[in-house]
Design an enzyme around this catalytic site. Structure first.
Site, short mmCIF file in Angstrom:
data_model
loop_
_atom_site.label_atom_id
_atom_site.label_comp_id
_atom_site.label_asym_id
_atom_site.label_seq_id
_atom_site.Cartn_x
_atom_site.Cartn_y
_atom_site.Cartn_z
N ARG A 287 0.80 -1.22 0.00
CA ARG A 287 0.00 0.00 0.00
C ARG A 287 0.83 1.27 0.00
O ARG A 287 0.33 2.35 -0.30
CB ARG A 287 -0.99 -0.05 1.16
CG ARG A 287 -2.09 -1.10 0.93
CD ARG A 287 -3.11 -1.16 2.04
NE ARG A 287 -2.58 -1.73 3.26
CZ ARG A 287 -2.56 -3.02 3.55
NH1 ARG A 287 -3.04 -3.89 2.67
NH2 ARG A 287 -2.08 -3.46 4.68
N GLU B 282 4.77 -10.75 14.17
CA GLU B 282 4.23 -11.32 15.41
C GLU B 282 4.48 -12.82 15.44
O GLU B 282 4.81 -13.39 16.48
CB GLU B 282 2.73 -11.03 15.50
CG GLU B 282 2.10 -11.49 16.80
CD GLU B 282 0.63 -11.17 16.88
OE1 GLU B 282 0.02 -11.52 17.91
OE2 GLU B 282 0.10 -10.58 15.93
#
Length: 205
Positions: A72, A109
């Site tokens: 993006r 993560e």
């Protein structure tokens, strides 16, 4: 820092940008309030406001490279680069660039990921800006900074459309350290400029 804290407090463009971002609950997994900037791109006025605010900030900083983070960051970076007279350099995920590349891995993560950049795209001494849509942990931006600095570029700042009020900035050396200085969140010692906070509710039915 947030744009509202840097001379744009009360600027109606910031509200228009925020309202143009759709929230998709529980995507891509339960508990995530996904900030969907595709609706921002559909609103040509809000999209222009987004680019204009970044351009106003960076046009006089002698920036020669705008590096956009996949994917993006590609939606905002080229327009900003054209407006300030800089080149656009894509920082891509592995095996997306066809030429010789350098790579920088970073922690997620769960697991790791990697950014790649074409060899020769950025020259030593060039002043670079890193652009992405959103910052969460800061791991991706930290990797982008490191990648650019490895080829001798000077990273001036990171710019994001959306960011948390107390965003965690992860240094490459200490991925779990929160770094703040004089109210500004810094990544690897670099300042961060954010336009709006995440939306909490869906504004589209």
């Amino acid at each position: 820092m947030f744009a509202a804290e840097n001379g744009l407090k009360g600027d109606p463009r910031l509200q228009a940008i925020s309202e143009a971002i759709r929230v998709v609950p529980h995507f891509p997994k339960p508990g995530i309030m996904f900030q969907d900037i595709t609706t921002l791109l559909l609103d040509h006025k809000a999209f222009k406001h987004t680019v204009d605010i970044f351009v106003d900030r960076y046009r006089d900083m002698d920036i020669s490279v705008v590096a956009g983070v996949e994917a993006r960051g590609f939606m905002f970076g080229p327009s900003i680069a054209l407006a300030i007279g800089a080149k656009f350099v894509p920082l891509r995920k592995p095996r997306k660039l066809p030429g010789e590349v350098i790579s920088e891995a970073y922690e997620l993560e769960y697991g790791t990921d990697c950014l790649e950049m074409h060899v020769g795209a950025v020259q030593p001494g060039e002043r670079a800006l890193v652009i992405d849509d959103l910052i969460a942990t800061g791991g991706t931006l930290s990797a982008a900074i490191t990648l650019l600095e490895r080829v001798g570029a000077e990273v001036v700042e990171c710019g994001c459309v959306i960011g948390l009020p107390e965003v965690k900035c992860y240094a490459v050396e200490l991925l779990l350290m929160i770094v703040t200085f004089q109210g500004q969140c810094r990544l690897n010692g670099k300042p961060l400029y954010i336009l709006v906070e995440p939306r909490e509710i869906d504004n589209c039915c």
